[in-house]
Design an enzyme around this catalytic site. Structure first.
Site, PDB file in Angstrom:
ATOM      1  CB  SER A  46     -33.229  57.927 102.088  1.00  0.00           C
ATOM      2  OG  SER A  46     -34.178  58.975 102.017  1.00  0.00           O
ATOM      3  CG  LEU A  73     -34.217  54.711  97.923  1.00  0.00           C
ATOM      4  CD1 LEU A  73     -35.223  53.742  98.526  1.00  0.00           C
ATOM      5  CD2 LEU A  73     -34.219  56.025  98.695  1.00  0.00           C
ATOM      6  CG  ASN A 124     -37.736  58.230 101.159  1.00  0.00           C
ATOM      7  OD1 ASN A 124     -38.824  58.281 100.586  1.00  0.00           O
ATOM      8  ND2 ASN A 124     -36.598  58.249 100.494  1.00  0.00           N
ATOM      9  CB  CYS A 127     -38.128  57.115  97.181  1.00  0.00           C
ATOM     10  SG  CYS A 127     -37.060  56.692  95.789  1.00  0.00           S
ATOM     11  CE  LYS A 162     -38.872  64.855 100.502  1.00  0.00           C
ATOM     12  NZ  LYS A 162     -37.432  65.071 100.195  1.00  0.00           N
ATOM     13  N   GLY A 260     -33.612  71.715  97.472  1.00  0.00           N
ATOM     14  CA  GLY A 260     -32.915  70.566  96.926  1.00  0.00           C
ATOM     15  C   GLY A 260     -32.254  70.896  95.612  1.00  0.00           C
TER      16      GLY A 260
END
Length: 300
Positions: A46, A73, A124, A127, A162, A260
């Site tokens: 991101s 992040l 995003n 998160c 997402k 992932g």
């Protein structure tokens, strides 16, 4: 020969297995290597408007059922990111994950991404461990709707939203994001971990995101619920480590999947292994294409 190609929004994708955001670094080399290893699309880490250092170590901890992470992040900022990818030729197979605190920041980043030649942004909105970003944004239906409307009105990008599983009503958030081309379900679960001997938290931030095999049932439930209620295109992610995991997501409505934490177990070879497994399954079960099994268990 069976076909494993799929279509997400207006994009045809030859291989349905993608690299999920946040696993590899933000360099072009690692992204291109995942594409060369069989990923149909690779999603970057991101990227925000400015450089962000993230949290101090430890930021990752392997546990029995997966992994905890709280990177914070960390990213080089949009200017440095775009400079890194200036000479990359496979931008049509790269989705850029972006994050911001409001629709203005998301829109600014999306326009920069489009001007640089990319065609897909993954928002995003999920998160779980950074204040003011991610799931704090993605839990607000009105803000989610505004962000997507702003990007839709000012770019021609494909928009993948997402979404966070850390909400009471995921369907409400999905409906707020309905103008996106696809949903990405799910991001990590909000979690923590403890070392009983040092009596410290496993992560410096104490709270992080939980990924890996243990979250697959939660991700499957999210895909099932959202597909059943909306019928929109979904990219499934969460706990996928082999081809049979991917098939479960397809049967419940996902049109593609992302890997992932699975890379931790299999390295880059995981993309080709899952693609081959999907192809073998379709052939053995007498299906001619992947499309035939997408949402099969929901359509019954």
């Amino acid at each position: 020969m069976v076909s494993i190609s799929t279509r997400v929004g207006k994009r045809k994708i030859e291989e349905p297995v993608m690299l999920a955001s946040g696993i590899l670094d933000e360099t072009s080399g690692s992204i291109l290597r995942s594409l060369e290893s069989g990923a149909g699309i690779s999603v970057t880490k991101s990227i925000g408007t400015e450089e962000r250092k993230g949290y101090s170590t430890p930021i990752v901890s392997v546990i029995k059922t997966g992994m905890l992470n709280a990177v914070g992040l960390a990213n080089p900022g949009i200017d440095a990111f775009l400079e890194e990818f200036t000479e990359v030729e496979k931008k049509d197979r790269i989705a850029v994950s972006i994050f911001g605190k409001d629709s203005e920041e998301f829109s600014y980043l999306a326009k920069r991404v489009e001007e640089a030649g990319f065609g897909i942004v993954e928002l995003n909105l999920s998160c779980p461990h950074v204040q003011g970003f991610g799931s704090e944004v993605g839990q607000d239906p009105e803000l989610v709707e505004d962000i997507i409307a702003e990007i839709r009105g000012k770019t021609n990008l494909q928009i993948w939203a997402k979404l966070t599983p850390n909400v009471t009503d995921l369907i409400e958030i999905a409906r707020a994001a309905e103008k996106a081309d696809a949903y990405v379900l799910i991001n990590t679960l909000k979690a923590t971990g403890v070392d009983i001997y040092s009596r410290n938290f496993l992560l410096s931030n104490k709270i992080g995101g939980y990924s890996g095999p243990g979250i697959k049932p939660v991700a499957l439930r999210a895909v099932y619920d959202v597909f059943r209620e909306t019928g929109k295109d979904i990219i499934g992610v969460g706990g996928i480590t082999d081809w049979s995991d991917a098939i479960e997501f397809f049967l419940l409505g996902a049109k593609a999947v992302q890997v992932g934490t699975g890379i931790y177990y299999e390295d880059y070879a995981i993309f080709r292994k899952i693609n081959e497994g999907i192809s073998n399954y379709l052939e053995q079960e007498k299906f001619s294409s992947l499309d035939e099994i997408i949402g099969l268990m929901v359509r019954k």
